[in-house]
Design an enzyme around this catalytic site. Structure first.
Site, PDB file in Angstrom:
ATOM      1  N   ASP A  86      18.627   3.949 -21.437  1.00 57.30           N
ATOM      2  CA  ASP A  86      19.806   4.131 -20.619  1.00 57.30           C
ATOM      3  C   ASP A  86      19.993   2.837 -19.817  1.00 57.30           C
ATOM      4  O   ASP A  86      19.087   2.003 -19.766  1.00 57.30           O
ATOM      5  CB  ASP A  86      19.567   5.333 -19.699  1.00 57.30           C
ATOM      6  N   LYS A  87      21.146   2.668 -19.212  1.00 58.46           N
ATOM      7  CA  LYS A  87      21.392   1.452 -18.428  1.00 58.46           C
ATOM      8  C   LYS A  87      20.997   1.641 -16.969  1.00 58.46           C
ATOM      9  O   LYS A  87      20.091   0.984 -16.471  1.00 58.46           O
ATOM     10  CB  LYS A  87      22.872   1.048 -18.517  1.00 58.46           C
TER      11      LYS A  87
ATOM     12  N   THR B  34      24.721   4.013 -23.094  1.00 52.79           N
ATOM     13  CA  THR B  34      25.186   4.291 -21.740  1.00 52.79           C
ATOM     14  C   THR B  34      26.510   5.046 -21.729  1.00 52.79           C
ATOM     15  O   THR B  34      27.317   4.920 -22.660  1.00 52.79           O
ATOM     16  CB  THR B  34      25.327   2.976 -20.930  1.00 52.79           C
ATOM     17  N   GLY B  35      26.693   5.800 -20.698  1.00 51.57           N
ATOM     18  CA  GLY B  35      27.967   6.499 -20.512  1.00 51.57           C
ATOM     19  C   GLY B  35      28.968   5.633 -19.768  1.00 51.57           C
ATOM     20  O   GLY B  35      30.115   6.021 -19.572  1.00 51.57           O
TER      21      GLY B  35
ATOM     22  N   ASP C 256      15.286   8.123 -17.391  1.00 48.82           N
ATOM     23  CA  ASP C 256      14.731   8.538 -16.104  1.00 48.82           C
ATOM     24  C   ASP C 256      14.080   9.911 -16.171  1.00 48.82           C
ATOM     25  O   ASP C 256      13.557  10.399 -15.186  1.00 48.82           O
ATOM     26  CB  ASP C 256      15.797   8.500 -15.007  1.00 48.82           C
TER      27      ASP C 256
ATOM     28  N   ASP D  67      18.352  11.933 -18.980  1.00 53.74           N
ATOM     29  CA  ASP D  67      18.274  11.685 -20.413  1.00 53.74           C
ATOM     30  C   ASP D  67      17.365  12.664 -21.143  1.00 53.74           C
ATOM     31  O   ASP D  67      16.851  12.357 -22.218  1.00 53.74           O
ATOM     32  CB  ASP D  67      17.789  10.245 -20.648  1.00 53.74           C
TER      33      ASP D  67
END
Length: 696
Positions: free
Chosen positions: A391-392, A538-539, A585, A589
């Site tokens: 994830d970002k 990423t969203g 995290d 996720d």
């Protein structure tokens, strides 16, 4: 904490989310629900519980001590020992006495092996215990037979010393299989026994830690350990959280800061409001995780068990051929002696120690470096990953978003009040940043009604009679909103964007910025150097994702993703035959962590027990994946080295034991065989200790 079993993600649908979702924006941040972990519910051999291991270890120790005491008179009564040391004893009823002593040591000292042999045979999985039992049984019954049939040489002393060696070896094994015993003991020592609780009248009372409850206020003086997880209510200080992060750098604490049980308060008095106590605390959950890692089944241990079975069949066949050949060319006594030596040499005791000892040491090293292993198989697979997804926000970046600009078509304060009113109940970092910015500007949120959350998209509610929607780029599609010309230029902004719409019209946008961690650049560079494909899922919007990807050198990125779209990408990479790890995290996720071959949660903090991760890294940065990778590789190498030594030396030793070099005067006696077998065990144990020197 439970250790649930579930199907491998390849064969199961992703676990369903439960609970009320939080408002979403560009980043996916669905509320964490219940998930089955990747962990194994079963574990091999006779590893049933910590208490079981302790009992097994103490039993082996007791039997070893008694057997050694009985071995001394057996050695004194053995003609072979007389011959070696050049003396003779005339002892009445020598044969009867040595037979009684040998019978006792066979049934008392040999009982664990004989019992476990029966279990192996019942399970149709003959292995180490069957080999050991065969060796001591042949030695005992042949020696007993020589007492009534002249012409043979007894070797009760070989029987006794072999049982002694096996017992001490299994004592060492049982001790090692207790898992990261040292790590656990160190963690347990961190747990304070008492605490100073602040009573309602302000007076202090000393109470046991188990008496503390959520909401209690406690006083922690300089030099004392924090007795429960909580938040600082009053005071400022530095705390030592080395057990949490793996680093000894003190951490500054002020009102509102989180503190963890077992950390040491260094230089200032703190009043702490307890949020978690007892078994809910971070430290207690770390201890449970270390126990689970010890019990989690190892694929390499399965290989060791198979090797023991192969060795059993090989040794039995060689032993039978050896007996037949020596009986024909020499005497039955020589035939038995050679056969017993073959069985002793082949006893795969070192195989039983090869993997458990490495597991124990690697788990201990991992715990000390902030790597918490929930699933042993996943940890062993980590060294083979082909692609890693992350994830970002909070993984590559600091995860500390702050509002960089508020663009309103009309009233800036109204826009912030609407956004903060919807976001005030969310724990997501974007929501927190907006609420904090509004508070700093003196804007108070109002009550929102008819609240509806759209996971990964945004949220909608009624505020002061108006229909208000906030969220990332997807909220525009969801609510069929069109952007006014004055705001269109912000669509391509590299910032994270939260659009605000009232009664179907977009009234402005809140721009937020995050910073890329320096360690993320090093981590991605190292991963690429290792030949591992890097993916950012990423969203957040395309512009932000592209900017981060170009600055970090990530191989592939996908933006504007909803939770199910992340899953599809991970599945697609796996369908290409690649082993995939997902780093996140551990909360936002969770579905992706479950879908990947290996789920890695980083910076989990007090959410350490999250069920969706196989490996939990307590340091809050992407680089912490690198030590885990290196330790996985180093652990595997040590296991393979040990397995080769534990079984490979038999390639040379078994033929020698069978007497193939006898024409040249090279013959191995059972005693020498027992020593060689013990040496292999010592080599395996020492080699495992070298893992502590591995660079991670």
């Amino acid at each position: 904490m439970s250790h649930r079993r579930h199907q491998h993600p390849k064969h199961a649908e992703p676990a369903k989310q439960t609970g009320q979702p939080e408002p979403g924006h560009g980043e996916t941040h669905e509320h964490h629900g219940g998930h089955g972990g990747h962990g194994e519910g079963e574990h091999g051999g006779h590893d049933h519980s910590t208490m079981g291991h302790m009992h097994h270890m103490e039993d082996m120790k007791r039997r070893f001590i008694v057997s050694v005491i009985i071995t001394i008179p057996i050695l004194i009564l053995s003609p072979m020992i007389w011959q070696w040391f050049g003396f003779t004893l005339q002892i009445p009823y020598r044969e009867a006495i040595i037979f009684v002593l040998a019978t006792f040591i066979y049934f008392y000292g040999g009982k664990p092996f004989l019992t476990m042999m029966v279990d192996e045979i019942k399970a149709r999985k003959p292995g180490m215990m069957t080999l050991i039992s065969m060796a001591i049984s042949v030695a005992y019954f042949y020696s007993a037979m020589t007492l009534v049939m002249p012409g043979g040489k007894e070797f009760f002393w070989e029987l006794a010393t072999l049982i002694d060696i096996m017992l001490i070896g299994h004592y060492i094994e049982a001790k090692s299989v207790l898992g990261a015993a040292d790590a656990l003991e160190e963690l347990v020592k961190m747990m304070p026994k008492t605490a100073m609780r602040v009573k309602a009248d302000g007076q202090l009372e000393e109470v046991g830690v188990d008496e503390l409850e959520k909401g209690d206020i406690i006083l922690v003086r300089p030099g004392e350990k924090v007795p429960a997880d909580g938040k600082v209510a009053e005071g400022e200080s530095m705390t030592d959280e080395a057990f949490l992060t793996g680093e000894s750098k003190p951490v500054y604490k002020k009102p509102g800061s989180d503190v963890f049980m077992g950390s040491t308060n260094i230089d200032g008095a703190l009043r702490i409001k307890i949020t978690k106590s007892g078994k809910e605390s971070y430290l207690s959950q770390v201890i449970e995780l270390v126990k689970e890692a010890q019990q989690s089944r190892s694929k390499t241990q399965d290989l060791a068990n198979r090797a023991a079975a192969w060795l059993f069949y090989a040794a039995t066949a060689v032993g039978a051929v050896t007996f037949a050949v020596w009986a024909a060319i020499a005497s039955p006594m020589d035939a038995v002696l050679r056969s017993v030596t073959v069985l002793i040499i082949a006893c795969p005791h070192a195989l039983g120690l090869a993997v458990p000892l490495v597991v124990a040491i690697s788990t201990s090293i991992a715990a000390k470096n902030g790597i918490l292993i929930r699933n042993r198989q996943a940890f062993e697979t980590l060294k083979n990953i082909d692609a890693i997804c992350f994830d970002k926000t909070g993984t590559i970046t600091e995860g500390r978003l702050s509002v960089s600009d508020v663009v309103a078509l009309d009233d800036r304060q109204s826009l912030l009040r609407y956004a903060a009113s919807i976001e005030q109940n969310s724990e997501h970092i974007i929501a927190k940043a907006i609420v904090k910015h509004a508070q700093n500007e003196g804007i108070k949120p109002t009550k929102a009604t008819d609240f509806t959350a759209f996971p990964g998209i945004g949220a909608k509610a009624k505020i002061d009679g108006h229909s208000v929607a906030v969220g990332g780029p997807q909220i525009l599609l969801k609510e069929s909103l069109s952007l006014p010309d004055a705001l269109k230029k912000y669509e391509s902004s590299e910032s994270t964007k939260v659009w605000v719409a009232v009664d179907g019209s977009v009234i402005g946008v809140i721009l937020l910025k995050d910073t890329i961690r320096k360690t993320s650049l090093e981590a991605i560079e190292t991963l690429k150097a290792l030949g591992i494909e890097t993916w950012m899922l990423t969203g957040d919007n395309e512009a932000v994702a592209k900017d981060v990807a170009s600055k970090t050198g990530i191989d592939h990125y996908r933006a504007d993703l909803l939770p199910d779209e992340k899953l599809k990408i991970i599945k697609k990479i796996r369908e290409e035959g690649k082993i995939v790890a997902m780093v996140g995290d551990g909360i936002n996720d969770a579905p992706s962590l479950l879908t990947a071959d290996i789920g890695i949660a980083i910076g989990a903090g007090t959410d350490i027990a999250i069920e969706s991760a196989d490996i939990i890294l307590t340091k809050s940065d992407l680089y912490s994946v690198i030590p885990a990778l290196k330790l996985s590789l180093a652990t595997y190498r040590k296991m393979v080295q040990n397995l080769w030594w534990a079984s490979g030396y038999n390639i040379v030793a078994i033929p020698l034991a069978a007497g193939v070099m006898a024409p040249w005067g090279i013959i191995i006696d059972p005693a020498v065989g027992a020593i060689l077998m013990s040496v292999s065990t010592v080599v395996v144990a020492l080699n495992a200790q070298l893992l502590k020197r591995a660079e991670i």
